[in-house]
Scaffold this active site. Sequence first.
Site, PDB file in Angstrom:
ATOM      1  N   ASP A 543       3.426   3.811  12.966  1.00  0.00           N
ATOM      2  CA  ASP A 543       3.270   2.925  11.774  1.00  0.00           C
ATOM      3  C   ASP A 543       3.198   3.942  10.750  1.00  0.00           C
ATOM      4  OD1 ASP A 543       2.238   0.920   9.966  1.00  0.00           O
ATOM      5  OD2 ASP A 543       0.294   1.754   9.923  1.00  0.00           O
ATOM      6  N   LYS A 544       3.482   3.482   9.403  1.00  0.00           N
ATOM      7  CA  LYS A 544       3.625   4.395   8.261  1.00  0.00           C
ATOM      8  C   LYS A 544       2.195   4.592   7.590  1.00  0.00           C
ATOM      9  CE  LYS A 544       5.337   3.633   4.480  1.00  0.00           C
ATOM     10  NZ  LYS A 544       4.073   4.105   3.196  1.00  0.00           N
TER      11      LYS A 544
END
Length: 870
Positions: A543-544
């Site tokens: 995930d960022k």
Amino acid sequence: MNEPSKLRLDLPLILPDVHEVDDRCVHRLIDALKGRPGVAEAHIVPDDSQAPQLCVHYDPNVISLTRVREIVESVGAQLSDRYSHLSIRADRALDVRAARRIADQLREFKGVLEADVSGSGAVRIEYDRQLVSEQALRDRANELGVHAGGAVGASRDAVAGAVVHAPHDGHEHHEHGDHEHEDHKGHDHAGHKHEGQGKGGHAGHDHAEGIFGERTELIFACLAGAMLFVGWLVERAGGGPEWAATAFYVAGYFFGGFYTVKEAVENLRARRFEIDTLMLVAAAGAAALGKWAEGALLLFLFSLGHSLEHYAMGRARKAIEALAKLAPETAMVRRQEGTVEVRVEDLQVTEVIVVRPNERLPADGVVIVGTSSVNQAPVTGESVPVDKRPIDDAKAGLAAFERVAPEHRVFAGTINGSGVIEVMVARRSEQSTMSRVVKMVTEAEAQRSPTQQFTERFERIFVPAVLILVVLLLFAGVVIDEPFSATFYRAMAVLVAASPCALAISVPSAVLSGVARAGRGGVLVKGGGPLENLGTLTSIAFDKTGTLTEGKPRLTDTVPMKGVSEDELLSVALAVEEHSDHPLAAAIVTGARERLADRVKLPAASEITSITGRGVQAQVDGEPVHIGKAILFSELKDFPVPQEVTELNERLVASGRTTMVVRKGGRFLGVIGVMDTPRPVAAQVMAELRSLGIERLIMISGDNQKVAEAVAKTVGLTEARGDLMPEQKVDAIKDLRAKHGKVAMVGDGVNDAPAMANATVGIAMGAAGSDVALETADVALMADDLAQLPFAVGLSRSTSRIIKQNLFVSLGVVAVLIPATILGLNIGTAVLFHEGSTLIVVANALRLLAYKKREAKAAVHSLQPAGEAR
């Protein structure tokens, strides 16, 4: 067709004592609801609160909301009333074969749905309360040799060796450390219980297993070796009577075979032919042929290997017990009459404890008085102490403990620095982060890995096959001309060579050592399956926001137009945005204040109005000011947007910035760029992962594709996928699994839970203090530190490598020795190679306990995002 209505309920209110969303009873609940008329779907969704929720989709034309709620509560109550879990720890380590036998015998017991037993003594049983009681299971476990030394996960005593007393009749409702569940304490809930409330005095490793205590087996093995050596010396010297050497060999038989006979008898009672039985048959055969020395050598080396198996299991066990002993037994509580010393088990939520310099913290909580630095390595694995300071609103902090900033939150078992601090207790001792980690690690010990399950299935086929081969070899005299004594000797030699002693210990010893080492390093691995899978995969998805990045937008670019100074651009933006609570506004305010450094007097802003989805407008120095997205100014149409502004904005957007154009009156002052910047260690971590053999590093993000690509390029990812909704992230993970086989997903354990659940291995960051992250992940990085990921992957890689090495050694020795003994290799040589391989795999597995943690050191100059203003 109308969309179905939805009902969401906190899962802990339905199944009060289920603490993991992948618990079997959660699946039973969902399956039971899906078959109801009017119910279209039921599933679990994580929530930003500490409680995951059950979401039920239903058709209001078929079934009412009230009826849906009644059905959910009824099914949940039935499941809670019927199914239960029992987790206990034996007062001593078991050998692997005994653990497997006990697990099989427990599974045969009426009402037991599943049972797992590890060599370190951890026992986990799932059972049907309508068919068997908890006390009956404890009695059965005791009959099988599992003398309870403590339930797991409740307290220091519970894991370190407290005697367990059966709970009273009725059903206990465990208190979650947080307030939201306290109003339920007065109710009696039929217990779907993950038991763990050990009480009583200490027993543990002091339990006597023989005349020399827990070392009796090792001492007996050494005595067997001594008798064998003395007998050999007497035989070589030839000065005494002929029976003297044989007498010493017989003594070697006694000491070397004592525990082997005990184990063989237990196996035969359970109608199992295990390695112990094969060794005894071979030793008896050698004695029948007058080969007393070779038989004594066999039993000596076998018993020595057996005792070293216990040592390996004990080392893994002690590593887990060491976690439980980190928290102190007492705490100093501030009361009206002063400070009072109380037991940690008696601490209540909201009580205030005083922690002096260099003391261990006794409970999870928030700092309310004093400043200090706290060594959190025992819980999170962080190498640098974390500065702590008082929180503004302690009660609000307790209500949302997992979202409290790191500088305010402390954990039981961590070590205070040089300052005196006062801490408000957020969780009772049995619900502290440390206690939950110990419980989960202990349960992970009892879960068999895929390779371990394979080796057990292999042994079930291989051992009978060996016995058939030995029987066939006894009739070799029919085919070749040789005396029966030579035929019998060959058969016994093959029996020794083919016994898979090393195979039995090779995998569980490595898995237990790996899980124990991970726990000591601030990484929770839930069993051998995730440990092995993480060690063999080549793709990791990230995930960022909050994982690869800090999760906090930061002002990165300020580009004024010609004739406009940077100070003017920043002062106008700061004057307007300091009145907004938007995260992007907060980033501008913080960054502008840092850059202006009080050298510019701010103008006054008034009549501030938010333009939803576009920006904000205000009055500054009598002129209208607009700050917002570029599209805002194309919609206003009062002043044309200069081509220079458009090009500048597009260039910043292409580099991954979120941009805001600033206009005062009819004058465009410039463009401001904001970005959620990558973590300082992210690029170094990616480089380390590639060096460990991870070929594909993929980002899956909800941000737009350009932002995702910019961050991916900065930190060194191989691929970026943006503009993904949560359900699309799940599809992305499924696609990666289809293309590349195994894939891990790294996220924050809350919003990314569905994607993590669909990955081969789900990895949650910042799990310390977070119930949701601990529950949803297969692997939990306790600190909010991406640098722990290479340690987890590296340890898993080493574990997988050691498992393969152990399998190669154990199977390779058997493969070589069987034909060698058939062709005439003597028993003595076969014993040396056979038992030597056992010692090798045990020593090899124990190396994992000394695995070194690699520190990710960021080269800050190489990690600066491209185009960042300096």
